[in-house]
Design an enzyme around this catalytic site. Structure first.
Site, PDB file in Angstrom:
ATOM      1  N   HIS A 360       0.805  -1.386   0.072  1.00 14.00           N
ATOM      2  CA  HIS A 360       0.041  -0.063   0.263  1.00 14.00           C
ATOM      3  C   HIS A 360       0.707   1.175  -0.027  1.00 14.00           C
ATOM      4  O   HIS A 360       2.283   1.092   0.215  1.00 14.00           O
ATOM      5  CB  HIS A 360      -0.801  -0.122   1.285  1.00 14.00           C
ATOM      6  CG  HIS A 360      -0.330   0.008   2.601  1.00 14.00           C
ATOM      7  ND1 HIS A 360       0.334   1.088   3.055  1.00 14.00           N
ATOM      8  CD2 HIS A 360      -0.040  -0.854   3.397  1.00 14.00           C
ATOM      9  CE1 HIS A 360       1.048   1.168   4.180  1.00 14.00           C
ATOM     10  NE2 HIS A 360       0.511  -0.271   4.511  1.00 14.00           N
ATOM     11  N   CYS A 377       3.236  -5.015   6.603  1.00 16.63           N
ATOM     12  CA  CYS A 377       2.896  -4.659   5.190  1.00 16.63           C
ATOM     13  C   CYS A 377       4.017  -3.925   4.544  1.00 16.63           C
ATOM     14  O   CYS A 377       5.153  -3.823   4.757  1.00 16.63           O
ATOM     15  CB  CYS A 377       1.455  -3.541   5.182  1.00 16.63           C
ATOM     16  SG  CYS A 377       0.266  -4.141   5.918  1.00 16.63           S
TER      17      CYS A 377
END
Length: 431
Positions: A360, A377
């Site tokens: 992301h 992440c």
């Protein structure tokens, strides 16, 4: 004219039919055969008077029973020869709740010669007589809630034929299981796409369900299904799909008993296409992601991965969803260590696992290419609100659901094959 010989076989309709016992059916069969002989003999003699050759039976006006002619001696009518072959249909004649699976026609003391099964629309059902000639079964389960008729013939060792006919209706299931997958009709997906099928209830007859779901690829690619528990089936090939492949998932589950008394809910085809090639490799130790595209082109993007407390998973993962903006909250993720977080507007988010791993955009940090600072992440540089020209925006716009993202050299464990679409971590021999 010589006496007409007895009929070769007795034809029995619905040996197990409603209202008939076995003895009644046999009596009717013999009567039918004898009646055919008497009528045929009367027709041949034309009711005339006996000549020097004699007559098998008097005409309709002669009054004799057929034991002797009016003159010139007597003849004896031979008894009909019944076939030793005994045919059996697994569905009783007139039954209305027949199971769609397991239908058979069998024969004892003989061999089947032909079986014809048709539905109410006069459509023939494909099936095969066994190599030993003793049984026949359809190639696939019958449709639910459908009326059928069957006509079968056989011969005994002496060559005498026997036949049976029956009519029945398959049951209309009261219980069904909902079937859903991650494929959109005519969608385009990356080369790592795994078809994941979810069932609303546990599946016990897994082999029957596997037979009811087939996948056809334009280039002949072979796929296999792998069960994760009793309610999830993932399907993939041995290697990544080839770009441009046309794929169709064919569901034929309405007549499949997935568990006792529970049937599938869908008969449909779902076509999709494999798009261009893109496989990305994240090196967590070097803080860089290398994006490989078709034709050998590559691009390097600085990233930040999971920190030492929350290392990223290692292994081959697949983008399973894309959101231009999403909320990320540590309260929704298990086993997060260190500071909690709640970011309401994370840009350019692409999900990799069900446990919360994403690639992301990140507008609040500056560790890209330098260190691992995330909670697991893979972060790419972006701006608040998301920029189409940022590293994250560019990667987001070039990515498809089904694209492969492989993470290496992380301090974390290897991702489980059922965590998202991570089945590529499982060797083909174990799939």
């Amino acid at each position: 004219m010589k006496p007409v010989q007895a009929a070769e076989a007795a034809i029995v309709r619905g040996a197990a039919g409603a209202g008939r016992t076995g003895r009644t059916a046999r009596t009717a069969a013999v009567a039918l055969a004898m009646g055919g002989v008497l009528l045929f003999t009367a027709a041949c003699n034309d009711g005339g008077s006996g000549g020097s050759g004699g007559s098998a039976a008097a005409g309709a006006s002669g009054g004799a029973s057929g034991a002797a002619g009016s003159s010139g001696g007597s003849t004896t009518q031979a008894a009909p020869k019944a076939s030793a072959a005994v045919l059996t249909v697994s569905a009783k004649d007139g039954a209305t709740d027949v199971q769609p699976g397991g239908f058979t026609v069998t024969v004892a003391s003989g061999k089947l010669t032909s079986v014809e099964l048709k539905d109410k629309n006069d459509k023939a059902v494909a099936g095969t007589i066994a190599a030993d000639g003793l049984s026949w079964k359809p190639s696939a389960p019958l449709a639910v809630g459908m009326a059928y008729t069957v006509n079968a013939q056989a011969k005994d060792d002496a060559g005498l034929p026997a036949a049976i006919s029956s009519g029945f209706t398959t049951l209309s299931p009261a219980k069904k299981v909902a079937t859903n997958d991650n494929i959109a009709d005519n969608g385009t997906y990356g080369v790592g796409m795994i078809v994941s099928v979810a069932f609303s209830k546990p599946v016990k007859n897994k082999d029957a369900v596997l037979k009811g779901i087939t996948v056809e690829a334009s280039d002949g690619t072979v796929v296999k299904g792998h069960w994760f528990g009793s309610q999830r089936l993932d399907i993939r090939p041995a290697e990544y799909w080839k770009p441009g492949t046309k794929v169709t998932v064919k569901y034929r589950l309405k007549s499949v008993e997935v568990s006792p008394g529970v049937y599938g809910d869908v008969d449909r085809d779902e076509p999709f296409t494999i798009g261009r090639y893109q496989v990305s490799t994240v090196d967590a130790a070097k803080h860089v992601m290398t994006v490989a595209s078709g034709g050998g082109a590559t691009k390097s993007i600085p990233i930040t991965a999971g920190n030492d407390q929350n290392p990223s998973w290692n292994g081959t993962m697949v983008i399973s969803g894309k959101e231009k903006v999403t909320r990320m909250n540590s309260a929704t993720v298990a086993n997060v260590k260190g500071d909690e977080y709640d970011v309401p507007d994370v840009p350019h988010a692409m999900r990799l696992t069900t446990t919360g791993t994403y690639v992301h955009g990140n507008y609040w940090g500056n560790a890209f290419g330098k260190s691992n600072a995330s909670h697991g992440c893979i972060g790419l540089k972006d701006v608040k609100g998301g920029s189409e020209s940022s590293s994250a925006g560019t990667f987001f716009n070039s990515s498809l659901v089904g694209d492969v993202v492989k993470i290496v050299n992380s301090k974390g464990r290897t991702v489980s094959p059922d965590n998202g679409l991570s089945g590529w971590t499982l060797p083909w021999s174990n799939w």
